[in-house]
Design a protein around this motif. Structure first.
Motif, mmCIF file in Angstrom:
data_model
loop_
_atom_site.group_PDB
_atom_site.id
_atom_site.type_symbol
_atom_site.label_atom_id
_atom_site.label_comp_id
_atom_site.label_asym_id
_atom_site.label_seq_id
_atom_site.Cartn_x
_atom_site.Cartn_y
_atom_site.Cartn_z
ATOM 1 N N LEU A 241 0.931 -1.405 0.139
ATOM 2 C CA LEU A 241 0.093 -0.056 -0.298
ATOM 3 C C LEU A 241 0.980 1.482 -0.141
ATOM 4 N N ALA A 265 -7.602 0.008 4.366
ATOM 5 C CA ALA A 265 -7.237 0.660 3.478
ATOM 6 C C ALA A 265 -7.158 -0.246 2.727
ATOM 7 N N TYR A 266 -6.697 -1.711 2.398
ATOM 8 C CA TYR A 266 -6.002 -2.723 1.394
ATOM 9 C C TYR A 266 -7.293 -2.554 0.389
ATOM 10 N N ALA A 268 -10.173 -0.944 -0.339
ATOM 11 C CA ALA A 268 -10.845 0.359 -1.203
ATOM 12 C C ALA A 268 -9.391 0.330 -2.091
ATOM 13 N N LYS A 269 -8.240 0.169 -2.197
ATOM 14 C CA LYS A 269 -7.379 0.233 -2.631
ATOM 15 C C LYS A 269 -7.458 -0.355 -4.152
ATOM 16 N N THR A 338 -11.609 7.374 -8.372
ATOM 17 C CA THR A 338 -12.277 7.572 -7.111
ATOM 18 C C THR A 338 -14.296 6.848 -6.994
ATOM 19 N N VAL A 354 -15.501 5.063 -4.509
ATOM 20 C CA VAL A 354 -14.245 4.400 -3.051
ATOM 21 C C VAL A 354 -13.133 5.288 -2.650
ATOM 22 N N PRO A 356 -9.531 4.856 -0.581
ATOM 23 C CA PRO A 356 -9.202 5.510 -0.017
ATOM 24 C C PRO A 356 -7.679 6.213 0.134
ATOM 25 N N ASN A 400 -11.032 5.184 3.518
ATOM 26 C CA ASN A 400 -10.830 3.661 3.861
ATOM 27 C C ASN A 400 -12.144 2.841 3.448
#
Length: 408
Positions: A241, A265-266, A268-269, A338, A354, A356, A400
């Motif tokens: 990340l 966070a993983y 979302a990204k 996003t 999203v 992130p 996130n």
């Protein structure tokens, strides 16, 4: 196996990738001068030795694919070692590269293997003939040799009356590596001509590359060659990340409690990357992987080895459900990296927002869209709270967070 089948049925993926049979690197070397009949017997004997395990695997795969619209993608990790390759080396060399002289017998092996799978009832809609030929962890196959191998595989199949599934390739480990297979105009033309689905693996972040930038560059090159179909991504996941994750030892390539794949966070990204790739003309996109493998050392799975759900699972399952409900959908970017729209036949079916970032962000729906947006449920990753003090129609997406807004 029942647990795995249940998990897959919940997700309903558009495509599922699997492998079967022995570890061909560890089977006896195959004679470079063998006939097709010799190779056919060689493959058949290996499956006969597997006995009941092979029968059980076929039965499980039929349960997974029967009655579903999920495509069966078969991966051949690597071919057997040839006698010429084994001379003067240990029986299973760690670093392999396909020689020019091995192209014919390797093509025979591919055809014989696919014929064996057909005879035994294995479901195969698409096949990748080699895994990440841009590297030597399975077997390196330089671009010129790769297109010769594909052409020879098709020739051998026609010669011996074997109907091939659709061929995907080259299945390079990084999208950036596809450039080497497109650099020479003749090789690029042969690749586009003989491959049914150009395929890649999106591991670019492991070498500090911008995956979306590399994806757009590759898409432009293929567009210029007249290849208009989506680019198949048969392995997709994030490893890091942040730039410091590698040195901190928390990448998803390691099995640790604080691995990045266990962090919100993983999710979302990863979803932002997935939708960004889809918007750039890639698909289907196959997440790596469903479960952490007992023999593995990584933490990429939607489920951990203990069966715990990872943060990415809920959003991935929900997105898959939406795509299944509406059939073939296109992804359009509404706001860079996003906000994405899912469209079918030009009509918006859903909006995926999203966030992130570690801070909440506001989402303002247009007046027209507010009336068409279905109410968001309170399930994780879909909750849209009223934005205190914001304009009418504004919602806040948690840090996130992921919001999926279905459009009526």
């Amino acid at each position: 196996m029942d647990t795995t089948i249940g998990r897959l049925q919940e997700i309903e993926p558009a495509a599922l990738r699997y492998s079967t049979g022995p570890n061909w690197r560890r089977t006896p070397p195959i004679d470079d001068r063998a006939s097709y009949e010799d190779v056919r017997r060689y493959v058949s004997a290996a499956f006969q030795q597997a006995g009941k395990r092979s029968e059980e695997h076929v039965a499980s795969l039929k349960r997974i694919f029967s009655g579903s619209n999920t495509e069966a993608h078969f991966i051949i990790w690597e071919p057997p070692v040839t006698l010429a390759e084994s001379k003067g080396k240990k029986a299973t060399p760690d670093k392999r590269s396909l020689s020019e002289s091995a192209i014919t017998v390797t093509a025979m092996f591919y055809v014989a293997l696919l014929a064996e799978l057909q005879q035994r009832g294995y479901p195969v809609d698409v096949v990748e003939l080699s895994n990440e030929p841009d590297g030597d962890w399975n077997i390196r196959i330089p671009p010129a040799r790769y297109v010769k191998l594909v052409a020879e595989t098709r020739r051998q199949a026609a010669l011996h009356g074997v109907k091939l599934p659709r061929i995907a390739g080259p299945g390079v480990g990084r999208i950036a590596s596809l450039g080497a297979y497109l650099a020479d105009p003749q090789i690029a033309k042969a690749l586009v001509r003989d491959i049914d689905h150009i395929s890649v693996h999106a591991w670019d972040d492991r070498t500090n590359l911008d995956t979306l930038k590399e994806a757009r560059n590759a898409r432009q090159k293929l567009d210029r060659l007249g290849y208009q179909k989506p680019i198949l991504v048969s392995e997709l996941a994030l490893t890091f990340l942040n730039p410091t994750d590698r040195d901190r030892g928390v990448g998803a390539n390691l099995r640790a409690a604080d691995a990045v794949s266990n962090q919100p966070a993983y999710a979302a990204k990863t979803l932002a990357l997935t939708l960004g790739l889809a918007a750039a003309g890639y698909g289907p996109l196959m997440y790596w992987e469903l479960n952490d493998q007992q023999w593995g050392k990584a933490s990429y799975g939607l489920y951990s080895q203990r069966g715990d759900q990872r943060p990415i699972l809920d959003a991935w399952r929900e997105l898959s459900r939406l795509v299944r409900q509406t059939g073939r959908v296109d992804v359009v970017p509404l706001e860079s990296n996003t906000i994405f729209g899912l469209t079918r036949e030009g009509r918006m079916t859903a909006i995926v927002a999203v966030n992130p970032s570690p801070k909440p962000v506001g989402l303002l729906l247009s007046q027209d869209l507010r009336g068409y947006a279905a109410s968001a449920s309170d399930r994780p990753h879909r909750k849209l709270a009223e934005c205190s003090g914001g304009a009418s129609g504004t919602r806040v997406i948690d840090p996130n967070g992921i919001a999926i807004i279905e459009v009526r």
